[in-house]
Design a protein around this motif. Structure first.
Motif, PDB file in Angstrom:
ATOM      1  N   ASP A   1      -2.026 -23.414   8.057  1.00  0.00           N
ATOM      2  CA  ASP A   1      -1.628 -24.457   7.104  1.00  0.00           C
ATOM      3  C   ASP A   1      -0.461 -25.289   7.624  1.00  0.00           C
ATOM      4  O   ASP A   1      -0.360 -26.483   7.347  1.00  0.00           O
TER       5      ASP A   1
ATOM      6  N   PHE B   1       2.340 -35.070   3.487  1.00  0.00           N
ATOM      7  CA  PHE B   1       2.409 -33.983   4.473  1.00  0.00           C
ATOM      8  C   PHE B   1       3.500 -34.364   5.477  1.00  0.00           C
ATOM      9  O   PHE B   1       3.225 -34.638   6.644  1.00  0.00           O
TER      10      PHE B   1
ATOM     11  N   ASP C   1       6.318 -31.224   1.793  1.00  0.00           N
ATOM     12  CA  ASP C   1       5.714 -30.280   2.746  1.00  0.00           C
ATOM     13  C   ASP C   1       5.753 -28.869   2.164  1.00  0.00           C
ATOM     14  O   ASP C   1       6.696 -28.514   1.454  1.00  0.00           O
TER      15      ASP C   1
ATOM     16  N   ASP D   1       3.297 -27.474  -2.427  1.00  0.00           N
ATOM     17  CA  ASP D   1       1.951 -27.943  -2.137  1.00  0.00           C
ATOM     18  C   ASP D   1       1.823 -29.412  -2.567  1.00  0.00           C
ATOM     19  O   ASP D   1       2.269 -29.788  -3.666  1.00  0.00           O
ATOM     20  N   ALA D   2       1.184 -30.213  -1.719  1.00  0.00           N
ATOM     21  CA  ALA D   2       1.116 -31.656  -1.992  1.00  0.00           C
ATOM     22  C   ALA D   2       0.396 -31.947  -3.310  1.00  0.00           C
ATOM     23  O   ALA D   2       0.848 -32.791  -4.088  1.00  0.00           O
TER      24      ALA D   2
HETATM   25  C1  LIG Z   1      -0.069 -32.459  11.045  1.00  0.00           C
HETATM   26  S1  LIG Z   1       1.457 -31.999  10.260  1.00  0.00           S
HETATM   27  C2  LIG Z   1       2.237 -33.574  10.085  1.00  0.00           C
HETATM   28  C3  LIG Z   1       3.721 -33.476   9.850  1.00  0.00           C
HETATM   29  C4  LIG Z   1       4.466 -34.817   9.946  1.00  0.00           C
HETATM   30  N1  LIG Z   1       3.873 -35.831   9.120  1.00  0.00           N
HETATM   31  C5  LIG Z   1       4.546 -35.275  11.370  1.00  0.00           C
HETATM   32  O1  LIG Z   1       3.761 -36.123  11.808  1.00  0.00           O
HETATM   33  O2  LIG Z   1       5.402 -34.752  12.095  1.00  0.00           O
HETATM   34  C6  LIG Z   1       0.921 -31.602   8.642  1.00  0.00           C
HETATM   35  C7  LIG Z   1       1.994 -31.038   7.740  1.00  0.00           C
HETATM   36  O3  LIG Z   1       1.401 -30.768   6.473  1.00  0.00           O
HETATM   37  C8  LIG Z   1       1.975 -29.593   5.941  1.00  0.00           C
HETATM   38  N2  LIG Z   1       1.011 -29.072   4.956  1.00  0.00           N
HETATM   39  C9  LIG Z   1      -0.170 -28.439   5.162  1.00  0.00           C
HETATM   40  N3  LIG Z   1      -0.797 -28.189   4.003  1.00  0.00           N
HETATM   41  C10 LIG Z   1       0.004 -28.688   3.019  1.00  0.00           C
HETATM   42  C11 LIG Z   1      -0.107 -28.773   1.599  1.00  0.00           C
HETATM   43  N4  LIG Z   1      -1.154 -28.265   0.953  1.00  0.00           N
HETATM   44  N5  LIG Z   1       0.875 -29.362   0.911  1.00  0.00           N
HETATM   45  C12 LIG Z   1       1.970 -29.889   1.562  1.00  0.00           C
HETATM   46  N6  LIG Z   1       2.127 -29.840   2.894  1.00  0.00           N
HETATM   47  C13 LIG Z   1       1.156 -29.262   3.625  1.00  0.00           C
HETATM   48  C14 LIG Z   1       2.215 -28.694   7.142  1.00  0.00           C
HETATM   49  O4  LIG Z   1       3.211 -27.740   6.893  1.00  0.00           O
HETATM   50  C15 LIG Z   1       2.613 -29.732   8.206  1.00  0.00           C
HETATM   51  O5  LIG Z   1       4.008 -29.873   8.280  1.00  0.00           O
END
Ligand SMILES: C[S@@+](CC[C@H](N)C(=O)[O-])C[C@H]1O[C@@H](n2cnc3c(N)ncnc32)[C@H](O)[C@@H]1O
Length: 283
Positions: free
Chosen positions: A68, A128, A156, A184-185
């Protein structure tokens, strides 16, 4: 660049087996070492420390980006055994823990592209947001181009990422603009209903599951912008762009929308491309 640094320690055949790409995040180097060169990993790491000037620590990436939190398992190889570093981009400073949080220097161009689209007084939700990279570049860059955004919510579910986002907002002096939100988003969006002009969805593996939440964040009765990221299988970059637009259309089929642009951000695997669509949605 990596292969050049290793000219004295590996044979031409061994160098050809090494992946040419490696990630340099601040003063930490992360390298993928193929099985055939495992016995030489310390030699390779020490050569990198000697030849790649800013490098202070070298780690091997021993798993894909996964789970995740989208993080990768790392094995310490040489130099200082620490995973916290500082990365600079577009006049911003980011503290990043390469073991506990997602970070990719390869999204730098995309961060700048989106930041330049933000208009004065916008409310932005980054669903995210990680350590705050997109959000902080937006907060810092937008005043120079189109005007200062008023609020950027950086959600996040990784608490380490949110702690670092708070610190990064402070060190970049945008703590009044960037609001870190842990959780959670989908749950966070319930509290942020109908407030945003723009929503970012930089979780390409799962963004399609969060479309309803993203649209719920947009101001009611207005046309807002959603930056929708996805992974697309295709034989060529051009085909990925076309399929990316189709995939986006399908994801937003329940909403009155139009796609202003779809672009390929990067290739993330053999015939797998990351795309982003700028979607105009009537909420
Ligand atoms: C691909 S990373 C992108 C992070 C940031 N935007 C960047 O480009 O550096 C995706 C992020 O989404 C978060 N994430 C995953 N599932 C999530 C959820 N259900 N709700 C909130 N955040 C989530 C992860 O912890 C991660 O930090």
């Amino acid at each position: 660049m990596l292969k050049d640094a290793l000219i004295d320690v590996l044979t031409p055949q061994e160098r050809s087996e090494l992946y040419s790409a490696f990630d340099m995040i601040g003063d930490i180097v992360i390298v993928k070492i193929p099985d055939s060169l495992t016995s030489k990993k310390e030699l390779i790491a020490n050569a990198i420390l000697r030849k790649v000037k800013p490098a202070k620590s070298v780690f091997a990436q021993v798993s894909p980006v996964q789970g995740d939190f989208r993080i990768r398992d790392l094995e310490f190889l040489a130099g200082e055994n620490r995973t916290l570093t500082e990365y600079r981009e577009h006049g911003c400073r980011f503290k990043v823990d390469v073991a506990k949080t997602y970070f990719s220097p390869r999204l730098s161009t995309e961060r700048l592209r989106i930041a330049k689209m933000v208009s004065e007084g916008e409310v932005v939700i980054n669903m995210f947001g990680g350590v705050g990279t997109f959000s902080i570049v937006m907060a810092k860059i937008a005043p120079c181009s189109t005007g200062r955004p008023c609020k950027i919510y950086n959600i996040d579910s990784n608490s380490h990422a949110i702690d670092l986002c708070a610190e990064n907002a402070r060190i970049n002096k945008v703590q009044d603009t960037v609001i870190p939100l842990y959780g959670d988003a989908a749950e966070a969006m319930v509290r942020l209903r109908g407030i945003a002009d723009r929503v970012l969805m930089p979780l390409p593996e799962k963004a399609s599951q969060f479309v309803d939440s993203a649209v719920s964040g947009l101001k009611c009765g207005k046309t807002g912008i959603v930056h929708y990221f996805a992974h697309i299988k295709a034989d060529t970059k051009k085909a990925a762009q076309g399929r990316g637009a189709e995939d986006t259309d399908l994801a937003f089929k329940n909403y009155q929308h139009s796609i202003a642009a779809t672009r390929v951000v990067r290739e993330v695997g053999p015939r797998i491309y990351q795309i982003v669509s700028d979607v105009l949605v009537k909420a």
